[in-house]
Design a protein around this motif. Structure first.
Motif, PDB file in Angstrom:
ATOM      1  N   LYS A   1       0.842  -1.189   0.000  1.00  0.00           N
ATOM      2  CA  LYS A   1       0.000   0.000   0.000  1.00  0.00           C
ATOM      3  C   LYS A   1       0.880   1.242   0.000  1.00  0.00           C
ATOM      4  O   LYS A   1       1.837   1.334   0.771  1.00  0.00           O
ATOM      5  CB  LYS A   1      -0.913   0.021   1.231  1.00  0.00           C
ATOM      6  CG  LYS A   1      -2.001  -1.046   1.236  1.00  0.00           C
ATOM      7  CD  LYS A   1      -2.838  -0.927   2.496  1.00  0.00           C
ATOM      8  CE  LYS A   1      -3.922  -1.994   2.562  1.00  0.00           C
ATOM      9  NZ  LYS A   1      -4.706  -1.896   3.822  1.00  0.00           N
TER      10      LYS A   1
ATOM     11  N   ARG B   1      -0.894  -1.114  -4.510  1.00  0.00           N
ATOM     12  CA  ARG B   1      -2.182  -0.428  -4.489  1.00  0.00           C
ATOM     13  C   ARG B   1      -1.907   0.969  -3.934  1.00  0.00           C
ATOM     14  O   ARG B   1      -1.385   1.099  -2.819  1.00  0.00           O
ATOM     15  CB  ARG B   1      -3.182  -1.166  -3.605  1.00  0.00           C
ATOM     16  CG  ARG B   1      -4.547  -0.496  -3.538  1.00  0.00           C
ATOM     17  CD  ARG B   1      -5.452  -1.219  -2.563  1.00  0.00           C
ATOM     18  NE  ARG B   1      -6.672  -0.464  -2.299  1.00  0.00           N
ATOM     19  CZ  ARG B   1      -7.433  -0.606  -1.230  1.00  0.00           C
ATOM     20  NH1 ARG B   1      -7.099  -1.500  -0.302  1.00  0.00           N
ATOM     21  NH2 ARG B   1      -8.517   0.116  -1.066  1.00  0.00           N
TER      22      ARG B   1
ATOM     23  N   ARG C   1      -2.972   5.273  -3.463  1.00  0.00           N
ATOM     24  CA  ARG C   1      -3.981   6.326  -3.438  1.00  0.00           C
ATOM     25  C   ARG C   1      -3.267   7.675  -3.416  1.00  0.00           C
ATOM     26  O   ARG C   1      -2.475   7.953  -2.513  1.00  0.00           O
ATOM     27  CB  ARG C   1      -4.907   6.201  -2.225  1.00  0.00           C
ATOM     28  CG  ARG C   1      -6.017   7.255  -2.214  1.00  0.00           C
ATOM     29  CD  ARG C   1      -6.980   7.028  -1.049  1.00  0.00           C
ATOM     30  NE  ARG C   1      -7.701   5.764  -1.190  1.00  0.00           N
ATOM     31  CZ  ARG C   1      -8.461   5.240  -0.236  1.00  0.00           C
ATOM     32  NH1 ARG C   1      -8.601   5.865   0.936  1.00  0.00           N
ATOM     33  NH2 ARG C   1      -9.078   4.093  -0.442  1.00  0.00           N
TER      34      ARG C   1
ATOM     35  N   GLN D   1      -4.529  -0.274 -10.237  1.00  0.00           N
ATOM     36  CA  GLN D   1      -4.618  -0.275  -8.773  1.00  0.00           C
ATOM     37  C   GLN D   1      -4.244   1.076  -8.163  1.00  0.00           C
ATOM     38  O   GLN D   1      -4.092   1.176  -6.949  1.00  0.00           O
ATOM     39  CB  GLN D   1      -3.715  -1.366  -8.192  1.00  0.00           C
ATOM     40  CG  GLN D   1      -4.143  -2.776  -8.590  1.00  0.00           C
ATOM     41  CD  GLN D   1      -3.416  -3.828  -7.777  1.00  0.00           C
ATOM     42  OE1 GLN D   1      -3.906  -4.282  -6.736  1.00  0.00           O
ATOM     43  NE2 GLN D   1      -2.237  -4.199  -8.238  1.00  0.00           N
TER      44      GLN D   1
ATOM     45  N   MET E   1      -6.659   2.423   3.498  1.00  0.00           N
ATOM     46  CA  MET E   1      -5.315   2.406   2.921  1.00  0.00           C
ATOM     47  C   MET E   1      -4.215   2.476   3.978  1.00  0.00           C
ATOM     48  O   MET E   1      -3.018   2.490   3.650  1.00  0.00           O
ATOM     49  CB  MET E   1      -5.149   3.577   1.950  1.00  0.00           C
ATOM     50  CG  MET E   1      -5.880   3.395   0.641  1.00  0.00           C
ATOM     51  SD  MET E   1      -5.236   2.016  -0.357  1.00  0.00           S
ATOM     52  CE  MET E   1      -3.604   2.630  -0.785  1.00  0.00           C
TER      53      MET E   1
ATOM     54  N   ALA F   1       0.029   1.979   5.823  1.00  0.00           N
ATOM     55  CA  ALA F   1       0.611   1.827   4.490  1.00  0.00           C
ATOM     56  C   ALA F   1       2.083   1.449   4.582  1.00  0.00           C
ATOM     57  O   ALA F   1       2.741   1.650   5.609  1.00  0.00           O
ATOM     58  CB  ALA F   1       0.456   3.126   3.703  1.00  0.00           C
TER      59      ALA F   1
END
Length: 336
Positions: free
Chosen positions: A41, A67, A69, A92, A109, A112
């Protein structure tokens, strides 16, 4: 500050921002290489156009494991980032248009494996820098890497930021050379992650340009302004903070007019040793505090004033923006 056009300097290979970007990208590559096998993450606070992350993931061997964000408030920047994500087939990677300071946007998330706090610490107050560092212990899993940036202009807060990280269970992995002209730090979290509660604000993004104005008071040293106002510098920064841009000429005139209602009186006063005679609008700026703090009868007749001090008359008529603390200045281009 226009945070979309700000990114244009990345396209100039020899610019400070372009050089810093390459350093951050290299540190992201190394962090990905060091992560254990399996899903990862990654979160990026105030991600801008995502160039630091996306340019690395596009050809990194771990791209399918990550993955990510990316959270950015400017919709123009997130549109550019989303276009790059789509073009690279990074399915992703999630691009979110939102306030990166709010903990709500990291739910699902955290903790991480990699946390990017690039382009934040030069745009927020020192208190908020420390607060954000503290929140990193809630954003990170054990063994996670935090990559962060901050300019090295005086006062250089990079050493202090390192101390704040290291007081909170982070080990310093790498720090850019002070001669590089920018600060990039890498810290590894060795502690236990704490829960990240929703609804909290990690920082308030003020902007480098506003902070720079607050520190320099549009060219008037804070110590001098505080002295003439009869306040400490601390009170000046907390209450008055910053003259609004474009009022320098107006405030000089008001100070002079309050002290010298008749222009001939200002011109008649002897010049101070080592000083060039100034025109009436700037007469006040050439006078030491000892002059205008003398009793009224020692300065000759002047117009009556309802306010007890001419400088406070000016203060009451000039608009100020309130900033609770200041964080230092950065490059002329700004810090993001």
């Amino acid at each position: 500050m226009d945070w979309q056009t700000w990114h244009d300097e990345y396209d100039l290979p020899d610019s400070l921002l372009a050089r810093r970007l390459r350093v951050v990208q290299e540190r992201i590559r190394l962090a990905l290489d060091a992560c254990p096998a399996g899903p990862l993450k990654l979160i990026s606070l105030c991600s801008g156009q995502g160039r630091d992350v996306l340019d690395v993931l596009v050809d990194h061997p771990r791209r399918d494991d990550v993955r990510a964000r990316l959270i950015e408030l400017d919709p123009r920047n997130t549109a550019i980032a989303q276009s790059a994500v789509t073009s690279a087939g990074l399915d992703q990677v999630e691009v979110v248009t939102a306030d990166a300071a709010l903990t709500d946007h990291y739910q699902g998330m955290v903790p991480a494996d990699i946390v990017l706090a690039c382009g934040i610490f030069g745009n927020i107050t020192e208190a908020d820098i420390e607060r954000t560092v503290d929140f990193c212990s809630r954003l990170c899993t054990t063994g996670a890497t935090v990559i962060w940036t901050r300019h090295r202009a005086a006062p250089d807060r990079v050493p202090l930021i390192c101390t704040w990280f290291e007081e909170r269970g982070f080990d310093r992995q790498w720090l850019s050379d002070p001669e590089a002209g920018f600060g990039v730090g890498v810290h590894r979290f060795t502690g236990r992650p704490q829960p990240l509660a929703p609804g909290e604000r990690m920082f308030t993004f003020i902007g480098y340009d506003v902070l720079k104005g607050a520190v320099h008071n549009e060219g008037v040293p804070a110590t001098e302004v505080a002295k003439r106002a009869g306040h400490s510098v601390e009170v000046l920064h907390r209450v008055y903070a910053k003259c609004m841009e474009g009022q320098q000429e107006r405030m000089n005139g008001k100070i002079s007019n309050a002290l010298f209602p008749h222009p001939q009186r200002a011109l008649a006063r002897p010049a101070l040793p080592g000083r060039t005679r100034l025109r009436p609008a700037h007469a006040m700026l050439a006078l030491p505090p000892a002059h205008y703090r003398q009793p009224q009868q020692n300065r000759g007749p002047r117009q009556s004033c309802a306010c007890s001090h001419p400088f406070r008359t000016w203060l009451s008529d000039v608009k100020f923006a309130e900033i609770t603390s200041v964080s230092g200045s950065g490059s002329l281009r700004g810090e993001r």
